[in-house]
Write a protein that holds these residues in place. Structure first.
Motif, PDB file in Angstrom:
ATOM      1  N   ASN A 166       4.511  -5.344  -0.677  1.00 44.09           N
ATOM      2  CA  ASN A 166       3.701  -4.216  -0.200  1.00 44.09           C
ATOM      3  C   ASN A 166       3.782  -3.026  -1.144  1.00 44.09           C
ATOM      4  O   ASN A 166       2.760  -2.415  -1.469  1.00 44.09           O
ATOM      5  N   ARG A 170       0.570  -1.468  -3.192  1.00 47.33           N
ATOM      6  CA  ARG A 170       0.140  -0.063  -3.029  1.00 47.33           C
ATOM      7  C   ARG A 170       0.110   0.641  -4.387  1.00 47.33           C
ATOM      8  O   ARG A 170      -0.821   1.390  -4.684  1.00 47.33           O
ATOM      9  N   ASN A 173      -2.918  -0.682  -6.340  1.00 47.54           N
ATOM     10  CA  ASN A 173      -4.170  -0.159  -5.790  1.00 47.54           C
ATOM     11  C   ASN A 173      -4.421   1.273  -6.267  1.00 47.54           C
ATOM     12  O   ASN A 173      -5.534   1.625  -6.649  1.00 47.54           O
ATOM     13  N   ASP A 174      -3.389   2.082  -6.272  1.00 41.19           N
ATOM     14  CA  ASP A 174      -3.558   3.466  -6.724  1.00 41.19           C
ATOM     15  C   ASP A 174      -3.888   3.546  -8.207  1.00 41.19           C
ATOM     16  O   ASP A 174      -4.460   4.531  -8.671  1.00 41.19           O
ATOM     17  N   ARG A 178      -7.332  -4.376  -8.420  1.00 44.70           N
ATOM     18  CA  ARG A 178      -7.698  -5.021  -7.156  1.00 44.70           C
ATOM     19  C   ARG A 178      -6.648  -6.097  -6.861  1.00 44.70           C
ATOM     20  O   ARG A 178      -6.390  -6.974  -7.699  1.00 44.70           O
ATOM     21  N   ILE A 201      -2.475  -4.394   4.849  1.00 41.66           N
ATOM     22  CA  ILE A 201      -3.169  -4.418   3.550  1.00 41.66           C
ATOM     23  C   ILE A 201      -4.675  -4.591   3.758  1.00 41.66           C
ATOM     24  O   ILE A 201      -5.494  -3.895   3.165  1.00 41.66           O
ATOM     25  N   ILE A 207      -7.833  -1.675   2.991  1.00 44.13           N
ATOM     26  CA  ILE A 207      -7.498  -0.304   2.614  1.00 44.13           C
ATOM     27  C   ILE A 207      -6.741  -0.232   1.294  1.00 44.13           C
ATOM     28  O   ILE A 207      -6.917   0.699   0.531  1.00 44.13           O
ATOM     29  N   PHE A 208      -5.893  -1.227   1.029  1.00 40.54           N
ATOM     30  CA  PHE A 208      -5.341  -1.274  -0.329  1.00 40.54           C
ATOM     31  C   PHE A 208      -5.232  -2.683  -0.898  1.00 40.54           C
ATOM     32  O   PHE A 208      -4.492  -2.922  -1.835  1.00 40.54           O
ATOM     33  N   GLY A 209      -6.062  -3.590  -0.365  1.00 41.90           N
ATOM     34  CA  GLY A 209      -6.106  -4.925  -0.945  1.00 41.90           C
ATOM     35  C   GLY A 209      -6.780  -5.924  -0.031  1.00 41.90           C
ATOM     36  O   GLY A 209      -7.319  -5.566   1.013  1.00 41.90           O
TER      37      GLY A 209
END
Ligand code: TIU
Length: 244
Positions: A166, A170, A173-174, A178, A201, A207-209
């Motif tokens: 996780n 995160r 993603n930032d 992808r 996720i 939201i982030f994957g």
């Protein structure tokens, strides 16, 4: 350039396969075998075994295709100079980071327990990222490596789902990568955290994957290696001419 369709949640994705990498997080003896860090934390390490065979299958397919494969390991220098004191001080002193256990000093680079399990052992040309934290981007050269190779998409597996997987997703993603988390290639000491870790996720439109099962991906990759194979039912959009 091979463009493949990946069945994922919350939505199907189109992936340029030569801009994708497989990232396998912390499949180390310290987390998966008895006598290491995971067990020192009070966990039943057998919970993580479920991820080994799926990771092995994806790893095999990625290697056959020549896809970039990156392995990570969580751990610290023998002098603990890169280990935050608050991280080291947690738990029983006999079992904490740096203490001696049956697989050497716990979570210390160079010790047998710190190494990756034999089933998923890196090949000589596969980068191994040694990270001091839970996230694979923090204080490492992972981002540089990915940018240099033009990678924009990460297929992610490893342990544990809600901690290092996780955190890494995160962070990725930032940074604009992808992430497609391969659910059966991940595992947790807590089945409910595994489920929650995946759910958070892919919620809110990813939201982030995204989250996907590994078998369809293995089929897609295998079909790219062997275009005439029966695996070819998997969703390939337009790769027909090129062997990747
Ligand atoms: N790799 C990783 O997830 N490190 C951890 O410490 N995980 C736990 O779940 N403890």
């Amino acid at each position: 350039m091979p463009l493949v369709t990946v069945e994922a949640e919350p939505a199907q994705l189109s992936v340029e396969i030569d801009r994708a990498a497989l990232v396998i997080i912390d499949m180390q003896r310290d987390f998966l075998e008895a006598g290491g860090f995971g067990e020192a934390l009070g966990n039943d390490v057998s919970c993580l075994q479920a991820a080994v065979a799926p990771c092995r299958a994806v790893l095999g397919a990625a290697r056959s295709l020549g896809m970039l494969v990156i392995h990570t390991r969580e751990g610290h220098r023998p002098d603990l100079s890169d280990a935050p004191p608050f991280k080291v001080e947690r738990g029983d002193p006999k079992n904490r980071i740096g203490a001696r256990g049956p697989m050497g000093r716990i979570l210390i680079r160079g010790e047998p327990g710190h190494d990756i399990i034999p089933e998923l052992y890196p090949l000589a040309d596969e980068p191994v990222i040694d990270k001091p934290g839970k996230g694979a981007f923090y204080q490492t050269d992972l981002e540089l490596m990915l940018r240099n190779r033009g990678i924009d998409t990460l297929f992610v597996g490893g342990v544990t789902t809600e901690v290092c997987v996780n955190t890494t997703v995160r962070e990725a993603n930032d940074r604009g990568f992808r992430c497609i988390v391969l659910s059966d290639c991940c595992a947790s000491y807590f089945p409910e955290f595994h489920q929650a870790g995946l759910a958070m996720i892919k919620a809110q439109g990813g939201i982030f994957g995204s989250v996907a099962l590994s078998l369809p991906l293995v089929e897609v990759l295998t079909a790219l290696v062997e275009p005439s194979a029966t695996h070819f039912r998997a969703g390939i959009a337009n790769n027909r001419s090129a062997r990747y």
